[in-house]
Design an enzyme around this catalytic site. Structure first.
Site, PDB file in Angstrom:
ATOM      1  N   ASP A 257      19.077  -8.899  11.876  1.00  0.00           N
ATOM      2  CA  ASP A 257      18.703  -9.962  12.806  1.00  0.00           C
ATOM      3  C   ASP A 257      17.738  -9.273  13.745  1.00  0.00           C
ATOM      4  OD1 ASP A 257      18.453 -11.551  15.137  1.00  0.00           O
ATOM      5  OD2 ASP A 257      20.211 -12.671  14.496  1.00  0.00           O
ATOM      6  N   HIS A 258      16.454  -9.554  13.584  1.00  0.00           N
ATOM      7  CA  HIS A 258      15.493  -8.687  14.281  1.00  0.00           C
ATOM      8  C   HIS A 258      15.585  -8.798  15.804  1.00  0.00           C
ATOM      9  CE1 HIS A 258      12.900 -12.266  14.467  1.00  0.00           C
ATOM     10  NE2 HIS A 258      12.202 -11.639  15.387  1.00  0.00           N
TER      11      HIS A 258
ATOM     12  N   HIS B 230      19.654 -15.629  15.766  1.00  0.00           N
ATOM     13  CA  HIS B 230      19.143 -15.060  17.013  1.00  0.00           C
ATOM     14  C   HIS B 230      19.866 -15.576  18.256  1.00  0.00           C
ATOM     15  CE1 HIS B 230      16.245 -13.846  14.162  1.00  0.00           C
ATOM     16  NE2 HIS B 230      15.434 -14.873  14.261  1.00  0.00           N
TER      17      HIS B 230
HETATM   18  C1  BG6 Z   1      12.291 -15.719  12.696  1.00  0.00           C
HETATM   19  C2  BG6 Z   1      12.195 -17.179  12.354  1.00  0.00           C
HETATM   20  O1  BG6 Z   1      13.547 -15.208  12.346  1.00  0.00           O
HETATM   21  O2  BG6 Z   1      12.091 -15.551  14.090  1.00  0.00           O
HETATM   22  C3  BG6 Z   1      10.865 -17.746  12.794  1.00  0.00           C
HETATM   23  O3  BG6 Z   1      12.347 -17.347  10.948  1.00  0.00           O
HETATM   24  C4  BG6 Z   1      10.618 -17.461  14.253  1.00  0.00           C
HETATM   25  O4  BG6 Z   1      10.802 -19.143  12.546  1.00  0.00           O
HETATM   26  C5  BG6 Z   1      10.827 -15.981  14.551  1.00  0.00           C
HETATM   27  O5  BG6 Z   1       9.289 -17.834  14.564  1.00  0.00           O
HETATM   28  C6  BG6 Z   1      10.750 -15.703  16.042  1.00  0.00           C
HETATM   29  O6  BG6 Z   1      10.773 -14.326  16.236  1.00  0.00           O
HETATM   30  P1  BG6 Z   1      10.047 -13.663  17.490  1.00  0.00           P
HETATM   31  O7  BG6 Z   1      10.347 -12.207  17.367  1.00  0.00           O
HETATM   32  O8  BG6 Z   1       8.602 -13.997  17.358  1.00  0.00           O
HETATM   33  O9  BG6 Z   1      10.653 -14.295  18.695  1.00  0.00           O
END
Ligand code: BG6
Length: 515
Positions: free
Chosen positions: A204-205, A267
């Site tokens: 989960d980045h 997230h």
């Molecule tokens: C991803 C989603 O996990 O996270 C995307 O699949 C989303 O739809 C993105 O845009 C948002 O990540 P960040 O790091 O740009 O907030």
């Protein structure tokens, strides 16, 4: 910039040197011709190489279905680095040194024989680069390929169960991890038949973002917040993940998925659990994850009736972004013209435990909103007695603690202060801490941290089996209880979502924070 600091002061390098003497792995990335590789993975690997954080010999094998050779692949990756890495353009000496350890292997994910040639290739790299059979298999393909890839790796004897000191296998699994509780469980069952849980790294980045990790530091390295971090002092909590972008070519993926699965299940529930969890006994992966799971388990499941009162779904129609007209969601490439997929969701959750009983958590996330911003706000209860009637007769504004995750990472505390004047007049002011001005340290990208951690075998920032499942059990009643989008589209691109999202919070006498 980190790299200009001596090793002992470089926040990334400090403490890592001993670990980096460990034998390097080969990182085998399935889905290496995809967008994630180009935008995130290779740039992050380059930035790690730039900071000299990868062990010598660390090798990357990109696996994809397209036909190309190592040289073409390296040239494409260099372009990706130049476009998306933090330090651009790539420094020739850093890139050339790193690129020698980058390879491409063409493979049809279903074709068992090609796995044998991949295996031979990995053996050759082991011999040349001293990678000693250590493997990280990264599943970065569309999720329908996860199962077949794991099956073939297993069939060809490429997976080692357990954690030997040498010749270990780890698996990194990209999101989406399942599309509901059942499919997530099925994937977990398949994975755990092949690996011990300690070998599995579910991504989960958001957990790799510095400011997300700072939630733990902020809460548990400061003595002054924890005593008031509960139902006695907190009125409510808001979590907003607002995106300005629309589909950006991802319509075919997103349609049928929606914000609930794409953002809330992972997230946003991660952010919620970090804010709500009890103090862990240590920073060991399982201590932290135990507490997060406990917090998520306490989220009250919604009945269909509650879904209709506590959830607002939206889909954007045509509107404006950055002053330019943009099409509605249903007009985006890859999206069905009568799609009922939500591009916005607001919801109210309760955590039924001693700390949070009765405190609402308001979450909202959407595409094509006016701003790109991720923010957590803790609103404290008003003072019990109005000692200072405001000059214009309105009530004092309550204290807020605002944790801005991105962009302009910051923590602010809103307090009431006296305006200099002969009478008592009060105005809210912000006490601000901004990351940008702190140590001049530019935060690494989330994927840098996550790729480094899997290399080092550190699992704290990855989601555990039970964590993914409990998150799905929070969102599944919402998935099942949501009505199809008869009223879609119900917000204009470039606005803050449908009226229902405002009604949801205003019915409680509260308001969304203006970002
Ligand atoms: C991803 C989603 O996990 O996270 C995307 O699949 C989303 O739809 C993105 O845009 C948002 O990540 P960040 O790091 O740009 O907030």
């Amino acid at each position: 910039m980190n790299s200009t600091l001596p090793d002992t002061e470089n926040p990334l390098r400090a403490g890592l040197k001993r670990k980096m003497t460990a034998a390097p792995p080969v990182l085998v990335i399935f889905g290496a011709t995809g967008d994630l590789m180009r935008r995130k993975l290779m740039p992050a690997l380059y930035d790690l190489a730039y900071d000299r954080l990868l062990p010598a010999g660390f090798s990357v094998v990109g696996v994809g279905r397209r036909d190309k050779d190592d040289d073409i692949f390296r040239a494409e990756m260099l372009e990706a680095v130049n476009e998306h890495a933090r330090r651009t353009p790539a420094r020739p000496e850093v890139w050339e040194d790193f690129a020698r350890n980058i390879f491409y292997h063409r493979l049809d994910f279903e074709q068992a024989e090609r796995y044998d040639s991949l295996q031979e290739r990995l053996h050759r790299i082991d011999g040349d680069r001293q990678t000693l059979g250590n493997r990280i298999f990264y599943l970065a393909t569309a999720p329908r390929h996860f199962g077949p890839i794991l099956e073939k790796l297993h069939e060809r004897g490429m997976i080692r169960k357990g954690q030997p000191r040498q010749g270990w296998t780890r698996v990194l699994v990209e999101k989406p991890f399942g599309s509901d509780l059942e499919s997530a469980r099925a994937l977990n069952r398949q994975i755990s038949a092949l690996f011990d849980e300690s070998q599995v790294y579910r991504i989960d980045h958001y957990l790799g973002k510095e400011t997300v990790q700072n939630i733990l530091v902020f809460r548990f390295a400061n003595g002054i917040f924890e005593p008031i971090w509960n139902r006695k002092y907190v009125d409510h909590i808001q979590i907003t993940v607002s995106e300005k972008l629309g589909m950006e070519g991802r319509g075919a993926f997103f349609d049928g998925v929606g914000v609930l699965r794409d953002m809330v299940q992972n997230h946003m529930l991660q952010l919620l659990s970090l804010v709500a969890m009890e103090p862990p006994v240590s920073l060991a992966a399982d201590s932290v994850r135990d507490e997060k799971v406990k917090a998520m388990r306490a989220v009250r499941p919604m009945t269909p009736e509650e879904v209709s009162r506590q959830v607002a779904r939206g889909q954007y129609g045509p509107g404006f972004a950055g002053g330019k007209p943009v099409p509605g969601y249903r007009e985006e490439p890859g999206v069905a013209p009568d799609s009922g997929t939500e591009t916005f969701m607001a919801l109210k959750l309760f955590i039924d435990n001693w700390r949070w009983a009765g405190v609402p958590f308001y979450l909202r996330s959407g595409k094509r909103l006016p701003r790109q911003a991720t923010e957590l706000t803790v609103q404290f209860k008003a003072v019990p007695h109005a000692l200072f009637p405001d000059s214009d007769g309105s009530a004092l504004e309550p204290n807020l603690l605002i944790i801005r995750i991105q962009p302009d990472e910051a923590i602010s505390l809103r307090v009431a202060a006296k305006i200099p004047s002969p009478e008592i007049r009060i105005q809210p002011v912000l006490m601000d801490f901004r990351y940008g001005s702190f140590l001049g340290a530019e935060p690494p990208d989330a994927y840098e941290r996550l790729l480094l951690d899997v290399t080092l075998g550190e699992a704290t920032l990855f989601t555990r089996r039970d964590e993914v499942e409990v998150a799905w059990s929070v969102v599944t009643p919402i998935l099942e209880g949501s009505r199809p989008g008869e009223t879609f589209p119900n917000y204009e691109a470039g606005t803050w979502g449908p009226q229902a999202a405002f009604d949801l919070i205003e019915a409680d006498g509260r308001q969304w924070r203006k970002l």
